[in-house]
Design a protein around this motif. Structure first.
Motif, PDB file in Angstrom:
ATOM      1  N   VAL A 102       2.066   8.573  -5.501  1.00 44.51           N
ATOM      2  CA  VAL A 102       1.961   8.271  -6.931  1.00 44.51           C
ATOM      3  C   VAL A 102       1.788   9.531  -7.764  1.00 44.51           C
ATOM      4  O   VAL A 102       2.316   9.623  -8.884  1.00 44.51           O
ATOM      5  CB  VAL A 102       0.810   7.272  -7.177  1.00 44.51           C
ATOM      6  N   LYS A 103       1.085  10.521  -7.243  1.00 42.81           N
ATOM      7  CA  LYS A 103       0.859  11.735  -8.033  1.00 42.81           C
ATOM      8  C   LYS A 103       2.175  12.486  -8.283  1.00 42.81           C
ATOM      9  O   LYS A 103       2.283  13.224  -9.268  1.00 42.81           O
ATOM     10  CB  LYS A 103      -0.164  12.639  -7.349  1.00 42.81           C
ATOM     11  N   GLU A 148       4.414  10.182 -10.969  1.00 44.78           N
ATOM     12  CA  GLU A 148       4.009  10.328 -12.364  1.00 44.78           C
ATOM     13  C   GLU A 148       4.769  11.446 -13.085  1.00 44.78           C
ATOM     14  O   GLU A 148       4.907  11.423 -14.301  1.00 44.78           O
ATOM     15  CB  GLU A 148       2.509  10.579 -12.430  1.00 44.78           C
ATOM     16  N   LYS A 171       0.029   1.520 -11.432  1.00 44.61           N
ATOM     17  CA  LYS A 171      -0.974   2.327 -12.111  1.00 44.61           C
ATOM     18  C   LYS A 171      -0.784   2.219 -13.618  1.00 44.61           C
ATOM     19  O   LYS A 171       0.343   2.100 -14.084  1.00 44.61           O
ATOM     20  CB  LYS A 171      -0.853   3.800 -11.682  1.00 44.61           C
ATOM     21  N   CYS A 182       1.388   2.398  -3.455  1.00 44.42           N
ATOM     22  CA  CYS A 182       0.164   2.845  -4.133  1.00 44.42           C
ATOM     23  C   CYS A 182      -0.453   4.090  -3.512  1.00 44.42           C
ATOM     24  O   CYS A 182      -1.532   4.521  -3.950  1.00 44.42           O
ATOM     25  CB  CYS A 182      -0.870   1.718  -4.117  1.00 44.42           C
ATOM     26  N   LEU A 183       0.181   4.659  -2.490  1.00 40.01           N
ATOM     27  CA  LEU A 183      -0.394   5.835  -1.838  1.00 40.01           C
ATOM     28  C   LEU A 183      -0.620   6.944  -2.874  1.00 40.01           C
ATOM     29  O   LEU A 183       0.314   7.363  -3.561  1.00 40.01           O
ATOM     30  CB  LEU A 183       0.539   6.340  -0.743  1.00 40.01           C
ATOM     31  N   PRO A 184      -1.835   7.453  -2.998  1.00 37.50           N
ATOM     32  CA  PRO A 184      -2.104   8.496  -3.992  1.00 37.50           C
ATOM     33  C   PRO A 184      -1.185   9.711  -3.857  1.00 37.50           C
ATOM     34  O   PRO A 184      -0.778  10.288  -4.872  1.00 37.50           O
ATOM     35  CB  PRO A 184      -3.570   8.858  -3.720  1.00 37.50           C
ATOM     36  N   ASP A 185      -0.858  10.078  -2.616  1.00 39.53           N
ATOM     37  CA  ASP A 185      -0.001  11.241  -2.417  1.00 39.53           C
ATOM     38  C   ASP A 185       1.420  10.996  -2.926  1.00 39.53           C
ATOM     39  O   ASP A 185       2.117  11.948  -3.294  1.00 39.53           O
ATOM     40  CB  ASP A 185       0.050  11.611  -0.926  1.00 39.53           C
ATOM     41  N   GLN A 206       0.820  -1.206   0.000  1.00 36.52           N
ATOM     42  CA  GLN A 206       0.000   0.000   0.000  1.00 36.52           C
ATOM     43  C   GLN A 206       0.856   1.259   0.000  1.00 36.52           C
ATOM     44  O   GLN A 206       0.418   2.311  -0.484  1.00 36.52           O
ATOM     45  CB  GLN A 206      -0.952   0.001   1.198  1.00 36.52           C
TER      46      GLN A 206
END
Length: 320
Positions: free
Chosen positions: A124-125, A128, A314, A119-122, A116
């Motif tokens: 991954v953003k 990218e 992702k 995969c944390l959105p904070d 996890q």
């Protein structure tokens, strides 16, 4: 907020200003325009090869990972696929057990709890900005740097992470490294040589340290001892993103406690596996030999190791 932390943040702000280089948008090489990095942040990374984002991961999230690490250490959970590592000095001690015995776990992508973090959105953003939208988790670690027993084996020699990887392009690979507690020079913070990500992959090998060297802790054999070094003091949740060619290492833990951090190396899935040259011969043979011993796959290759321990985060899995 403590006065000490305010002062450290102030130093990093001054550092950011000092290392701005006025990169024009057409000159961007190491970052992509499809994320949330500001132009100033992109320029800083382009010049220096790293950038620290403060308070990126919540303390309660990191506490989950800390508890999972403790469960691994005490045998409460299965460790399928993980590599469990011990400091060479601790491994020789008959008194160390549990959390005190394990200094690092690697390759936790098959553990859904620790994965996890990747995969944390904070996280991954930001990733990218470096990899593009198709993101693979390639190398994972939870580091539990031990108090040094006097041998200085808790330090990590200066190295480049690309040395360990049989895939390219280097510019579409990035590491996210998150402090799980206050990390400073006393307990062995990261040290980076800014701008070295613009160079080539250098020759690595085991340093000739009197107290011994941990397995696979290879270091750069020749580098400029007068090159500028920056010690990255970080607090819980602070995350540094850095390029795989950036020369970096970490110092000795001179405190009585263990120093924890969690990290993941990401790559754009458009990257491709390559046949490594002589500069990676030592590590490729060492890693492949361990993999063959564990799996019994005698014809395994260096890239086979990485295919097994990587996982899509992702987008679409294309080459890796």
């Amino acid at each position: 907020m403590s006065a000490q932390r305010l002062e450290t943040i102030g130093r990093h702000i001054r550092l950011s200003t000092q290392y701005k280089n006025g990169v024009h948008s057409s000159d961007y090489r190491f970052t992509l325009p499809n994320g949330i990095l500001t132009d100033e942040q992109r320029e800083f990374y382009e010049k220096n090869g790293f950038i620290v984002i403060r308070n990126l991961v919540k303390p309660e999230t990191l506490e989950r990972f800390r508890q999972r690490f403790q469960d691994v250490c005490t045998g409460k959970v299965q460790t399928f696929g993980m590599t469990i590592m011990k400091d060479i000095a601790i491994a020789k001690s008959e008194f160390a057990d549990g959390e005190k015995a394990i200094t690092k776990i690697q390759d936790f992508v098959l553990d859904d709890e620790l994965f996890q973090y990747c995969c944390l959105p904070d996280i991954v953003k930001y990733v990218e900005n470096f990899t593009g939208p198709n993101i693979m988790a390639m190398h994972t670690m939870l580091i539990n740097k031990p108090p040094d027993p006097g041998t200085q084996t808790s330090r990590h020699p200066l190295h480049q992470d690309l040395y360990y990887f049989p895939f390219r392009s280097a510019d579409r690979i990035v590491c996210a490294w998150t402090a799980m507690e206050h990390i400073h020079r006393g307990n062995g913070c990261l040290v980076v040589l800014p701008g070295t990500h613009k160079g080539e992959l250098l020759e690595h090998g085991y340093p000739k340290w009197e107290g011994g060297v941990n397995k696979m802790y290879h270091g750069i054999q020749t580098f400029d001892p007068n090159a500028e070094r920056i010690h990255l003091e970080m607090w819980t949740g602070d995350t540094v993103f850095f390029h795989p060619l950036l020369i970096h290492g970490s110092g000795t833990n001179r405190t009585e406690g263990f120093r924890k951090a969690i990290s993941c190396h990401y790559a754009g899935s458009e990257c491709e596996y390559i046949d490594c040259g002589d500069v990676q011969d030592l590590i490729s043979k060492e890693v492949t030999a361990i993999f063959k011993k564990r799996t019994g796959i005698e014809d395994a290759r260096f890239d086979d190791v990485w295919k097994v321990k990587s996982r899509l985060v992702k987008g679409e899995r294309i080459n890796l």
